[in-house]
Design a protein around this motif. Sequence first.
Motif, PDB file in Angstrom:
ATOM      1  N   GLY A   1       0.790  -1.221   0.000  1.00  0.00           N
ATOM      2  CA  GLY A   1       0.000   0.000   0.000  1.00  0.00           C
ATOM      3  C   GLY A   1       0.823   1.272   0.000  1.00  0.00           C
ATOM      4  O   GLY A   1       1.697   1.464  -0.843  1.00  0.00           O
ATOM      5  N   GLY A   2       0.543   2.148   0.954  1.00  0.00           N
ATOM      6  CA  GLY A   2       1.131   3.482   0.994  1.00  0.00           C
ATOM      7  C   GLY A   2       2.636   3.536   0.775  1.00  0.00           C
ATOM      8  O   GLY A   2       3.107   4.266  -0.101  1.00  0.00           O
TER       9      GLY A   2
ATOM     10  N   PHE B   1       3.626   3.059  -2.821  1.00  0.00           N
ATOM     11  CA  PHE B   1       2.874   3.758  -3.875  1.00  0.00           C
ATOM     12  C   PHE B   1       3.807   4.365  -4.923  1.00  0.00           C
ATOM     13  O   PHE B   1       3.708   4.068  -6.112  1.00  0.00           O
TER      14      PHE B   1
ATOM     15  N   ASN C   1      -3.862  -2.858  -6.189  1.00  0.00           N
ATOM     16  CA  ASN C   1      -3.636  -2.763  -4.746  1.00  0.00           C
ATOM     17  C   ASN C   1      -4.677  -3.590  -4.006  1.00  0.00           C
ATOM     18  O   ASN C   1      -5.871  -3.311  -4.062  1.00  0.00           O
TER      19      ASN C   1
ATOM     20  N   GLY D   1      -4.030  -4.619  -0.612  1.00  0.00           N
ATOM     21  CA  GLY D   1      -3.846  -4.569   0.833  1.00  0.00           C
ATOM     22  C   GLY D   1      -3.047  -3.360   1.255  1.00  0.00           C
ATOM     23  O   GLY D   1      -2.409  -2.694   0.435  1.00  0.00           O
ATOM     24  N   LEU D   2      -3.122  -3.065   2.545  1.00  0.00           N
ATOM     25  CA  LEU D   2      -2.410  -1.920   3.124  1.00  0.00           C
ATOM     26  C   LEU D   2      -1.557  -2.408   4.290  1.00  0.00           C
ATOM     27  O   LEU D   2      -1.525  -1.792   5.352  1.00  0.00           O
TER      28      LEU D   2
ATOM     29  N   ALA E   1      -1.689   3.017   5.033  1.00  0.00           N
ATOM     30  CA  ALA E   1      -2.339   3.728   3.935  1.00  0.00           C
ATOM     31  C   ALA E   1      -1.584   4.986   3.524  1.00  0.00           C
ATOM     32  O   ALA E   1      -1.859   5.563   2.472  1.00  0.00           O
ATOM     33  N   LEU E   2      -0.633   5.422   4.342  1.00  0.00           N
ATOM     34  CA  LEU E   2       0.047   6.684   4.043  1.00  0.00           C
ATOM     35  C   LEU E   2       1.242   6.461   3.131  1.00  0.00           C
ATOM     36  O   LEU E   2       2.044   5.553   3.343  1.00  0.00           O
ATOM     37  N   THR E   3       1.371   7.331   2.123  1.00  0.00           N
ATOM     38  CA  THR E   3       2.516   7.260   1.234  1.00  0.00           C
ATOM     39  C   THR E   3       3.785   7.561   2.024  1.00  0.00           C
ATOM     40  O   THR E   3       3.744   8.138   3.105  1.00  0.00           O
TER      41      THR E   3
ATOM     42  N   GLY F   1       6.173  10.894   4.586  1.00  0.00           N
ATOM     43  CA  GLY F   1       5.492  12.116   4.956  1.00  0.00           C
ATOM     44  C   GLY F   1       5.592  13.241   3.956  1.00  0.00           C
ATOM     45  O   GLY F   1       5.303  14.387   4.270  1.00  0.00           O
ATOM     46  N   GLU F   2       5.986  12.922   2.728  1.00  0.00           N
ATOM     47  CA  GLU F   2       6.164  13.970   1.719  1.00  0.00           C
ATOM     48  C   GLU F   2       5.047  13.927   0.702  1.00  0.00           C
ATOM     49  O   GLU F   2       4.358  12.929   0.553  1.00  0.00           O
ATOM     50  N   ALA F   3       4.925  15.035  -0.052  1.00  0.00           N
ATOM     51  CA  ALA F   3       4.034  15.031  -1.196  1.00  0.00           C
ATOM     52  C   ALA F   3       4.520  13.995  -2.203  1.00  0.00           C
ATOM     53  O   ALA F   3       5.703  13.683  -2.276  1.00  0.00           O
ATOM     54  N   VAL F   4       3.594  13.458  -2.958  1.00  0.00           N
ATOM     55  CA  VAL F   4       3.920  12.438  -3.955  1.00  0.00           C
ATOM     56  C   VAL F   4       3.865  13.077  -5.334  1.00  0.00           C
ATOM     57  O   VAL F   4       2.975  13.872  -5.628  1.00  0.00           O
ATOM     58  N   ASN F   5       4.829  12.714  -6.175  1.00  0.00           N
ATOM     59  CA  ASN F   5       4.816  13.156  -7.566  1.00  0.00           C
ATOM     60  C   ASN F   5       4.039  12.127  -8.385  1.00  0.00           C
ATOM     61  O   ASN F   5       4.505  11.007  -8.588  1.00  0.00           O
ATOM     62  N   ILE F   6       2.860  12.516  -8.840  1.00  0.00           N
ATOM     63  CA  ILE F   6       2.017  11.552  -9.558  1.00  0.00           C
ATOM     64  C   ILE F   6       2.233  11.592 -11.075  1.00  0.00           C
ATOM     65  O   ILE F   6       1.528  10.913 -11.816  1.00  0.00           O
TER      66      ILE F   6
END
Lengths: 355, 355
Positions: free
Chosen positions: A241-242, A245, A260, A262-263, A267-269, A272-277
């Motif tokens: 999961g997170g 990601f 996906n 399962g976690l 669940a958190l990426t 603790g940073e923003a994710v580049n999608i």
Amino acid sequence: MTETMKAVDIRGGTGDASSLFINPETPKPIPTPQECLVRVRAFGLNRGDTMQRQGFYPPPPGVPKTLGLEFSGLIASVGGGENAGEMWKVGDEVFGLVYGGAYAEFVAVDKRMLMKKPPGLSWESCGGMCESWFTAVQALYLVGEFNPKLTRSVLWHAGASTVSICGIQLSVAAAQEDSSSASPKVFATTRQETKRDFCVSELGCTGAVNTLAYPDKGGWESEIVQLNGGQGIDLIIDFIGGPYFSSNLALAARDGKIINLGLMGGALTAEGEAVNISPIIMKRLRYEGSTLRSRDVEYQVRVKALFEEKVLPKILDGSFKNVISKVFEWENVVEAHKLMESNNTKGKIVCTISS
Amino acid sequence: MTETMKAVDIRGGTGDASSLFINPETPKPIPTPQECLVRVRAFGLNRGDTMQRQGFYPPPPGVPKTLGLEFSGLIASVGGGENAGEMWKVGDEVFGLVYGGAYAEFVAVDKRMLMKKPPGLSWESCGGMCESWFTAVQALYLVGEFNPKLTRSVLWHAGASTVSICGIQLSVAAAQEDSSSASPKVFATTRQETKRDFCVSELGCTGAVNTLAYPDKGGWESEIVQLNGGQGIDLIIDFIGGPYFSSNLALAARDGKIINLGLMGGALTAEGEAVNISPIIMKRLRYEGSTLRSRDVEYQVRVKALFEEKVLPKILDGSFKNVISKVFEWENVVEAHKLMESNNTKGKIVCTISS
């Protein structure tokens, strides 16, 4: 007056493994005309059970609160009675998947979801068979749209988890049956070296990576790409999961799919940073979530049909292993749950009911 | 000796709008046997052009570096010659989509991607028609799997952008044609009140939200859910990207699809924090990225066929508007780009070549 039976219950409603106990005052289910009542001989343990035990995974509406998603046993009664043309009769040996309630002497099961237990297979093996194989079949074929002629590579995270053990065998067999040069390569990640070896030498993965052996950021991802000849992965099946990601976005090939299920890592990426999608649009990726228990019975019947087509014959002829790690008497369900939560098993944990 | 022509070029290779100029020494394309050479009469401006001008969106391999993804014009020569059975002849009035090179006197176009210009439509309208409609058709039908009998709600972000103007009209028309009570509701977001009004009163949205009118976290998302009778959205088409990632996960209904076509708000998820991805598995969501220009010609031909089936007849009978915001002589291409970058238009900006 309601009939009672013995079933595993949770002291206090939710709790850790030690809160499990056998409650002899559990109401015995009454099958609807669409169901059979099954006297359980064995049931399998699943990750979802520990989540439900802790209160994080409530059963769907209308499902008994007793744990347990899979079973083997004998038909004790047929809802609606044994009419002419009835598929099932009292005493039939069966196994299958349920929405809940299998940690019990009796469980009510939709008739469409029952399968005849093959005489050559044990109660233990059949009791711990459905959840993992059904989940792998669903992820690979229904959600992942796996096609051995088009899918060039498959990656199973948590490679020694029971679902991935099933999924890797399915992927490897499909690759072997496809004689074209494009037959898919199968990869796995684990977090233990012995599990990594198991994925390659026992399950036949093209390659596997112990992610903890690569402390540098992006290290294990690069290793997988290198094992795949410098290419990204077409189909990734993830239970973490997170935390995985961004790694999955980086690992995927153009038009790649990430499923996906399962976690386990939360669940958190990561970090603790923003994710580049941007990889999602740049590589036209699909990231899709799925669970088996949330699906309606019509969907589960489709999964069952795929299981009967693609899995069961290969278990019977010995080419697929339904890996049972350990069998407990159900009186020892506390030990069984503790073992599952230790993450030190490869394969299913099953409880039997001999009473 | 290479023949030359006039084409828009970029002083210094990349730069802002003012770096655009008409370069009379641009090599004139030579059509392959699969192509026609078209003398351009009008071309449309697109977001991708400004990104390419700034160096962020290089043309695919083999495509001229000249900007321009759509055009109208006359066939100047037929690659391979005008043989018997040839579809196209010199002088045919045509329009279409190209991978690049339309900001020029001449552009070479794959014969399968050319369409006859309908006599009732202007050069300007046809020159600025394909990119937006093709993108909307692709997102809605091919990636989004839109089905007016099953899709209960559609949300177009950036509702007054040219693609969303097309997409909203397509969605509303499909809903109107479906007489069942389940016909989809169509929503939009904008960041200006006038654009919000435009989406509802001009385009026929069920509802629209000016996101800037809801400063509280989660405010505009709640407003959309409320407009949709308390339900999540089945199909979301997004051009904003990172900043809307979590919002889209929150907005989506079970089994919802989110199609990401752009990163106008950047690639980073909002507020520099980790993202909670649990809605993806809990609601079985699909988040999928797509672009039109990266697709091979066979795929684009499928999109063209859908455009000819679902869009062109409705433009001809007046039920769809191909909204042209402003037309410039191509000598004023700098002003045209500046206007697009002002974000103060609703609809296409088109340049004509009268020389």
